[in-house]
Design an enzyme around this catalytic site. Structure first.
Site, PDB file in Angstrom:
ATOM      1  N   ASN A  45       0.802  -1.030  -0.043  1.00 25.86           N
ATOM      2  CA  ASN A  45       0.010  -0.093  -0.070  1.00 25.86           C
ATOM      3  C   ASN A  45       1.041   1.287   0.058  1.00 25.86           C
ATOM      4  O   ASN A  45       2.082   1.124  -0.186  1.00 25.86           O
ATOM      5  CB  ASN A  45      -0.947  -0.030   1.135  1.00 25.86           C
ATOM      6  CG  ASN A  45      -0.283  -0.193   2.264  1.00 25.86           C
ATOM      7  OD1 ASN A  45       0.713   0.580   3.038  1.00 25.86           O
ATOM      8  ND2 ASN A  45      -0.405  -1.433   3.350  1.00 25.86           N
ATOM      9  N   ARG A  46       0.239   2.427   0.160  1.00 26.82           N
ATOM     10  CA  ARG A  46       1.065   3.663  -0.197  1.00 26.82           C
ATOM     11  C   ARG A  46       1.588   4.411   1.393  1.00 26.82           C
ATOM     12  O   ARG A  46       2.170   5.467   1.173  1.00 26.82           O
ATOM     13  CB  ARG A  46       0.129   4.596  -0.653  1.00 26.82           C
ATOM     14  CG  ARG A  46      -0.502   4.328  -1.831  1.00 26.82           C
ATOM     15  CD  ARG A  46      -1.045   5.439  -2.407  1.00 26.82           C
ATOM     16  NE  ARG A  46      -1.741   4.976  -4.028  1.00 26.82           N
ATOM     17  CZ  ARG A  46      -2.678   5.756  -4.595  1.00 26.82           C
ATOM     18  NH1 ARG A  46      -3.434   6.855  -3.804  1.00 26.82           N
ATOM     19  NH2 ARG A  46      -3.147   5.252  -5.715  1.00 26.82           N
TER      20      ARG A  46
END
Length: 401
Positions: free
Chosen positions: A209-210
């Protein structure tokens, strides 16, 4: 650490030039710096340089005309919150270990009752001499914090021990030493997670994910500054500041294992990591190649363990802090998570907003605790957000535990 009056002692070694950068780092961090130089130090870097960078006069001469009603070295010693010798030569170490006071630097050091830190810098042969080691041991016995030296290429043209720590390392060591003395989380054992987990698909691909881990690292620094003993479990691979125990992991199950091993001994657990909810059912041993004419790839996923729910169910004495990154209905969704996971505090943020959340340097969050109104923290750099979160944790613990 909080803003302090730092007396920076610069002694006569080739590494004295690095003191200019350390002054800048201390000033940038909000401290007021007064530089004290030995006469030999001025052969390597000028008092004008240090005065310009610190925006304060440099103490050099014991016999300079004092201000009316002031004894110069005593006034400076009394002003000092933290005394830092960077670099500390073998000669200066020997003098202060034995209590000599024959110039402005040694006289002021001897009169100082504030915390003291030295950063040795010298040739490896000088460092390992029994006399130098005895002096360093004596300073440690006297309560002076002695920083480690680095190893590498020396001014003499060969590699060895005795290199001065770099300015950023010295700043981190200073923060660490000062934070050990007082803080809202004094001597608490704090366990923090940071970064987004990475679930392997094959040797070159993963699901992630980020999350950058910036919030978790900021929390690690803030809890350290609050006096805690900090362990950081992270997927980012970035080394944390001096004094933090670092545990590298990659995926959710590795993070769960690292947390489980340390959970019982922890007082505060802050789950700032973004843990993947799903992982591939199997990991290919070789890179998965696309086939001629292939336009889709079906990837079977299985649920990862709900780490924070497991920790919430096992709580005994721990204060458990969770994070909720939401894109809609922030408070409602965060309150549901807080109840479902049995956390003591939940930090919620709306990651759909520009300039905050994943990967950003800033954040804006809401602190939730069962039975209390939400506490809104407006947009600010993550280090400032972290300090406010840690302050809220510390004040709650002091009031209720």
């Amino acid at each position: 650490m909080a803003a302090n009056h730092i007396a920076l002692y610069v002694t006569g070694g080739i590494a004295a030039y690095k003191a200019a950068s350390l002054v800048r780092l201390f000033v940038k961090a909000g401290h007021t710096v007064r530089v004290v130089m030995t006469q030999h130090a001025t052969e390597f870097i000028t008092p004008l340089t240090m005065a310009t960078l610190s925006q304060q006069s440099v103490a050099l001469d014991n016999f300079a005309p004092p201000k009316p009603g002031e004894v110069s070295h005593i006034a400076l010693a009394d002003w000092t919150d933290v005394a830092v010798a960077y670099p500390a030569t073998a000669n200066f170490i020997a003098k202060i270990a034995q209590g000599f006071a024959d110039d402005m630097a040694s006289t002021t050091w001897l009169a100082t009752t504030a915390p003291k830190i030295i950063f040795p810098a010298m040739n490896s042969h000088m460092l390992h001499q029994p006399a130098t080691q005895r002096n360093l041991d004596q300073l440690s016995t006297d309560g002076v914090a002695v920083a480690p030296t680095g190893s590498g290429f020396l001014a003499e043209g060969y590699a060895g021990d005795g290199r001065l720590l770099e300015p950023s390392e010295a700043q981190g060591f200073t923060d660490y030493v000062v934070s050990r003395r007082q803080g809202l989380l004094q001597d608490q054992h704090v366990l923090i997670t940071a970064g987004g987990t990475k679930e392997a698909i094959d040797p070159v691909r993963n699901l992630t994910n980020r999350s950058s881990g910036k919030m978790g690292y900021a929390l690690a620094q803030a809890t350290l500054a609050a006096g805690a003993n900090v362990t950081l479990i992270s997927t980012t691979g970035q080394q944390p500041p001096f004094g933090i125990t670092y545990i590298p992991v990659q995926d959710a199950r590795q993070m769960q294992a690292a947390l489980t091993e340390r959970y019982a001994a922890s007082d505060v657990v802050i789950m700032a990591a973004a843990v993947a909810d799903w992982r591939p059912t199997s990991v290919a041993q070789e890179k998965v190649k696309k086939q001629p004419g292939q336009t889709t790839w079906h990837l079977d996923l299985v649920r990862n363990p709900d780490i924070i729910a497991g920790l919430g169910a096992q709580k005994s004495h721990q204060f458990l802090v969770g994070f909720a990154a939401e894109t809609q209905d922030l408070i409602a969704n965060a309150e549901k998570k807080m109840a479902a996971k049995h956390v003591d505090m939940l930090v919620a943020n709306d990651v759909s907003k520009a300039g905050v959340g994943f990967g950003a340097d800033d954040n804006a969050v809401v602190l939730l605790r069962p039975g209390t109104p939400p506490q809104y923290i407006v947009k600010a750099p993550k280090r400032e957000i972290a300090t406010q979160i840690v302050t809220a944790i510390g004040r709650f613990l002091q009031a209720n535990y």
